[in-house]
Scaffold this active site. Sequence first.
Site, PDB file in Angstrom:
ATOM      1  N   TYR A 182      11.505  13.599 -30.729  1.00  0.00           N
ATOM      2  CA  TYR A 182      10.159  13.529 -31.315  1.00  0.00           C
ATOM      3  C   TYR A 182       9.092  13.670 -30.228  1.00  0.00           C
ATOM      4  O   TYR A 182       8.149  14.460 -30.366  1.00  0.00           O
ATOM      5  CB  TYR A 182       9.949  12.217 -32.104  1.00  0.00           C
ATOM      6  CG  TYR A 182       8.547  12.151 -32.664  1.00  0.00           C
ATOM      7  CD1 TYR A 182       8.194  12.899 -33.789  1.00  0.00           C
ATOM      8  CD2 TYR A 182       7.553  11.391 -32.037  1.00  0.00           C
ATOM      9  CE1 TYR A 182       6.892  12.892 -34.278  1.00  0.00           C
ATOM     10  CE2 TYR A 182       6.254  11.377 -32.522  1.00  0.00           C
ATOM     11  CZ  TYR A 182       5.931  12.133 -33.639  1.00  0.00           C
ATOM     12  OH  TYR A 182       4.650  12.134 -34.109  1.00  0.00           O
ATOM     13  N   ARG A 229       1.838   1.347 -26.234  1.00  0.00           N
ATOM     14  CA  ARG A 229       0.508   0.736 -26.327  1.00  0.00           C
ATOM     15  C   ARG A 229       0.035   0.622 -27.784  1.00  0.00           C
ATOM     16  O   ARG A 229      -0.606  -0.341 -28.175  1.00  0.00           O
ATOM     17  CB  ARG A 229      -0.482   1.594 -25.524  1.00  0.00           C
ATOM     18  CG  ARG A 229      -1.904   1.062 -25.471  1.00  0.00           C
ATOM     19  CD  ARG A 229      -2.875   2.162 -25.083  1.00  0.00           C
ATOM     20  NE  ARG A 229      -2.827   3.257 -26.038  1.00  0.00           N
ATOM     21  CZ  ARG A 229      -3.347   4.466 -25.832  1.00  0.00           C
ATOM     22  NH1 ARG A 229      -3.927   4.748 -24.688  1.00  0.00           N
ATOM     23  NH2 ARG A 229      -3.266   5.402 -26.762  1.00  0.00           N
ATOM     24  N   ARG A 239       3.325   3.232 -39.715  1.00  0.00           N
ATOM     25  CA  ARG A 239       4.157   4.121 -38.891  1.00  0.00           C
ATOM     26  C   ARG A 239       4.970   3.316 -37.887  1.00  0.00           C
ATOM     27  O   ARG A 239       4.522   2.281 -37.393  1.00  0.00           O
ATOM     28  CB  ARG A 239       3.273   5.070 -38.094  1.00  0.00           C
ATOM     29  CG  ARG A 239       2.912   6.341 -38.811  1.00  0.00           C
ATOM     30  CD  ARG A 239       2.121   7.217 -37.881  1.00  0.00           C
ATOM     31  NE  ARG A 239       0.722   6.897 -38.003  1.00  0.00           N
ATOM     32  CZ  ARG A 239      -0.113   7.581 -38.788  1.00  0.00           C
ATOM     33  NH1 ARG A 239       0.330   8.613 -39.462  1.00  0.00           N
ATOM     34  NH2 ARG A 239      -1.370   7.232 -38.887  1.00  0.00           N
ATOM     35  N   PHE A 299      -6.595  17.873 -13.401  1.00  0.00           N
ATOM     36  CA  PHE A 299      -6.333  17.885 -14.835  1.00  0.00           C
ATOM     37  C   PHE A 299      -4.986  17.239 -15.166  1.00  0.00           C
ATOM     38  O   PHE A 299      -4.865  16.494 -16.140  1.00  0.00           O
ATOM     39  CB  PHE A 299      -6.385  19.327 -15.342  1.00  0.00           C
ATOM     40  CG  PHE A 299      -5.819  19.535 -16.715  1.00  0.00           C
ATOM     41  CD1 PHE A 299      -6.505  19.109 -17.845  1.00  0.00           C
ATOM     42  CD2 PHE A 299      -4.599  20.170 -16.879  1.00  0.00           C
ATOM     43  CE1 PHE A 299      -5.985  19.301 -19.119  1.00  0.00           C
ATOM     44  CE2 PHE A 299      -4.068  20.375 -18.149  1.00  0.00           C
ATOM     45  CZ  PHE A 299      -4.763  19.933 -19.268  1.00  0.00           C
TER      46      PHE A 299
HETATM   47  C1  D61 Z   1      -0.695  17.894 -17.936  1.00  0.00           C
HETATM   48  C2  D61 Z   1      -1.898  17.476 -18.469  1.00  0.00           C
HETATM   49  C3  D61 Z   1      -1.959  17.036 -19.769  1.00  0.00           C
HETATM   50  C4  D61 Z   1      -0.810  16.982 -20.555  1.00  0.00           C
HETATM   51  C5  D61 Z   1       0.406  17.389 -19.999  1.00  0.00           C
HETATM   52  C6  D61 Z   1       0.448  17.842 -18.677  1.00  0.00           C
HETATM   53  C7  D61 Z   1       1.549  17.365 -20.774  1.00  0.00           C
HETATM   54  C8  D61 Z   1       1.483  16.934 -22.057  1.00  0.00           C
HETATM   55  C9  D61 Z   1       0.299  16.516 -22.614  1.00  0.00           C
HETATM   56  C10 D61 Z   1      -0.857  16.552 -21.868  1.00  0.00           C
HETATM   57  C11 D61 Z   1       0.273  16.061 -24.031  1.00  0.00           C
HETATM   58  C12 D61 Z   1       0.152  14.583 -24.076  1.00  0.00           C
HETATM   59  C13 D61 Z   1       0.081  14.031 -25.432  1.00  0.00           C
HETATM   60  C14 D61 Z   1      -0.240  12.549 -25.291  1.00  0.00           C
HETATM   61  C15 D61 Z   1      -1.257  12.107 -26.283  1.00  0.00           C
HETATM   62  N1  D61 Z   1      -0.644  12.098 -27.578  1.00  0.00           N
HETATM   63  C16 D61 Z   1      -1.230  12.655 -28.640  1.00  0.00           C
HETATM   64  O1  D61 Z   1      -2.300  13.224 -28.564  1.00  0.00           O
HETATM   65  C17 D61 Z   1      -0.439  12.553 -29.925  1.00  0.00           C
HETATM   66  O2  D61 Z   1      -0.437  13.777 -30.615  1.00  0.00           O
HETATM   67  C18 D61 Z   1       0.527  14.688 -30.128  1.00  0.00           C
HETATM   68  C19 D61 Z   1       0.400  16.043 -30.856  1.00  0.00           C
HETATM   69  C20 D61 Z   1      -0.885  16.761 -30.501  1.00  0.00           C
HETATM   70  C21 D61 Z   1      -0.983  17.033 -29.033  1.00  0.00           C
HETATM   71  C22 D61 Z   1      -2.336  17.494 -28.732  1.00  0.00           C
HETATM   72  C23 D61 Z   1      -2.660  17.644 -27.269  1.00  0.00           C
HETATM   73  C24 D61 Z   1      -2.858  16.544 -26.481  1.00  0.00           C
HETATM   74  C25 D61 Z   1      -3.263  16.680 -25.178  1.00  0.00           C
HETATM   75  C26 D61 Z   1      -3.488  17.947 -24.648  1.00  0.00           C
HETATM   76  C27 D61 Z   1      -3.285  19.088 -25.461  1.00  0.00           C
HETATM   77  C28 D61 Z   1      -2.855  18.910 -26.762  1.00  0.00           C
HETATM   78  C29 D61 Z   1      -3.557  20.353 -24.944  1.00  0.00           C
HETATM   79  C30 D61 Z   1      -4.031  20.494 -23.670  1.00  0.00           C
HETATM   80  C31 D61 Z   1      -4.235  19.373 -22.875  1.00  0.00           C
HETATM   81  C32 D61 Z   1      -3.952  18.113 -23.341  1.00  0.00           C
HETATM   82  C33 D61 Z   1      -0.997  11.431 -30.796  1.00  0.00           C
HETATM   83  O3  D61 Z   1      -2.294  11.715 -31.180  1.00  0.00           O
HETATM   84  C34 D61 Z   1      -3.087  10.573 -31.292  1.00  0.00           C
HETATM   85  C35 D61 Z   1      -4.384  10.951 -31.939  1.00  0.00           C
HETATM   86  O4  D61 Z   1      -4.324  11.484 -33.046  1.00  0.00           O
HETATM   87  O5  D61 Z   1      -5.427  10.691 -31.342  1.00  0.00           O
HETATM   88  C36 D61 Z   1      -0.065  11.244 -31.962  1.00  0.00           C
HETATM   89  O6  D61 Z   1      -0.417  11.570 -33.084  1.00  0.00           O
HETATM   90  O7  D61 Z   1       1.021  10.738 -31.675  1.00  0.00           O
HETATM   91 MG    MG Z   2       0.711  12.773 -34.573  1.00  0.00          MG
END
Ligand code: D61
Ligand code: MG
Length: 420
Positions: A182, A229, A239, A299
Site C-alpha cells: 500500500y 502520526r 480508516r 526538495f
Molecule cells: C522526494 C521528495 C518528496 C517525495 C519523495 C521524494 C518521495 C515520495 C513522496 C514525496 C511522496 C510522499 C507522500 C507522503 C505524504 N502522503 C500523502 O500525501 C498521502 O497521499 C498519498 C497519495 C498522493 C501522493 C501525492 C503526492 C505527495 C507528495 C508529493 C507528490 C505527490 C508529488 C511531488 C512531490 C511530493 C496521504 O495524503 C494525505 C492528505 O490527503 O493530505 C494519504 O492519503 O495517505
Molecule cells: Mg489517500
Amino acid sequence: MLDVLLASIGHPSELSALITYKFFKPESNINRNQKLIANNERKKRCYDFLDKTSRSFSAVIQELDDELRDAICLFYLVLRGLDTIEDDMTLDLDRKCELLRSFDKIIFQRGWNFKENGPNEKDRHLLVDFQIVIEEFLELPKKFQDVIADITNQMGNGMADYASGDHRENTAVATIKDFDLYCHYVAGLVGWGLSDLFAASGLEDPSIAKDKRLSDSMGMFLQKTNIIRDYREDLDDGRQFWPKEIWGKYTDDFAGLVKPENAKTAQAVLSAMVLNVLEHIPDVLTYLKSLKNQSVFNFCAIPQVMAIATLALVFNNQDVYHRNVKIRKGTAVKLIMASTNMDNVVAIFREYIHVLSTKNDAADPNFINISIAVGKAEQWITTNLPDSPRTLAKRSDSSSTFIMLAVLASLAAIILNAYK
Ligand code: D61
Ligand code: MG
C-alpha cells in the site's frame, strides 16, 4: 508569532532559526516564480491549488529550478486529485474504483472536472476546477507527461485494489507485506516518478532513476511516518492503516489502544510500528547522497529530515493515540535551514536516532529490537558516510550573540505590544 516563539523558549537554536528566518530570509525562488507566472492566470491558479492542498510540499516545490518546477507542481496536483477520490469515504465503491483506474486517461481529457466528492472532502475544490490542472498538464513537455501518466496509472490501479478489498480484511490492512505494498502504491511510486522527472529534466544524472528500491524508500519513509502520526485522525475517519500483523501481536482491539487502561499495550504497538520504519533509513541517506543539483537536494532532503524528527517525537508518545502530534514550528524552521547539505542532513539523522535510543524503554517488548535497529542505523552511517559530523555545526560566536539579541528585542517588542 508569540506562541511560536514561546514554544521554542527553552531551545535557543530554534529561537535563533525563527528570527533569522523572519528577518533575514533571502529572496527566494518563490518570489521570482510569482513574478514569472504573474501574467499567466491559469498557471497562477495551479500554484494557488498547490498552496491550498499542500502545507508541507508547496514551498519546497516552488524552490525548484525552472526546468522542474512546473512538472513537479503538476505531478503533485494530478496525484492529489487522484488521492482526493481515494480518500472520500462517501463515494460509491464501484464509482470510486472506476475513477481511480481511469485517472491516467482522465488527465488527457480537456474540460474534465468532478463535483461528486462529499461536501467535507478537504481538497474537493481541486477536482471541481480540475480542467485547469488538465490544461496546464497538457502544456508540459511530452517526456514529463509520460512519466506522470505512467505513475498515475500504477497508483490508481493500486489504490483501487486496496479500496475494493483485495489486500484487506474488512477495511484494515492485514499483513506487513500488504502494508508495504500500500505504501509503495501511494508514496513509493511518487519516489519512482520524481526520480524519472529529475533524470528527464537533465538536472540529475539518469542513474538516479535506476535503483528503484532507493526511490521507493524515499516515499515509504515519509508515508509510514505519516501513518503512525495520523493514527487518531484516521481512526476517527473510519480508516486503519496499521497492519494487523503488527498490532495483532499485542491486542485484538485496534480502536481500544486509545483507552488509558491499555497504555502499556499501546506503547508496545507504537514501538513495533516505529521499528518497522527504521529499516528505510540507509536507503534514504544513500539516495540523498547521490543527488547533484542543489534545488533537488533541498526538495528531497527537507521532507525526510522532518520525517525523522516526527518519528523521534511520536516514539513512546501516548499523545499519538489522542491528538495530532506535530513538531514545533521552531524545530521545523531550524531543520529546513540546515537541510542544504549532506553533512547537516546526516548530523540531523544522527541526532534523532540518538533521541530514539534515549526514549527507548527497557520494559517495552521491542526494547531489544529497537536497540538493534538504532545500532544498525548508526553503524551504517559510520561505515558508509565515515566523514560526516556527529552534530550540527554551531553558528559562529559573534553572529549567534547578534541573533540572540535580536530574539530578545523581538520578544520584548511583542510583549510590550501585548500590554499596550
Ligand atoms: C522526494 C521528495 C518528496 C517525495 C519523495 C521524494 C518521495 C515520495 C513522496 C514525496 C511522496 C510522499 C507522500 C507522503 C505524504 N502522503 C500523502 O500525501 C498521502 O497521499 C498519498 C497519495 C498522493 C501522493 C501525492 C503526492 C505527495 C507528495 C508529493 C507528490 C505527490 C508529488 C511531488 C512531490 C511530493 C496521504 O495524503 C494525505 C492528505 O490527503 O493530505 C494519504 O492519503 O495517505
Ligand atoms: Mg489517500
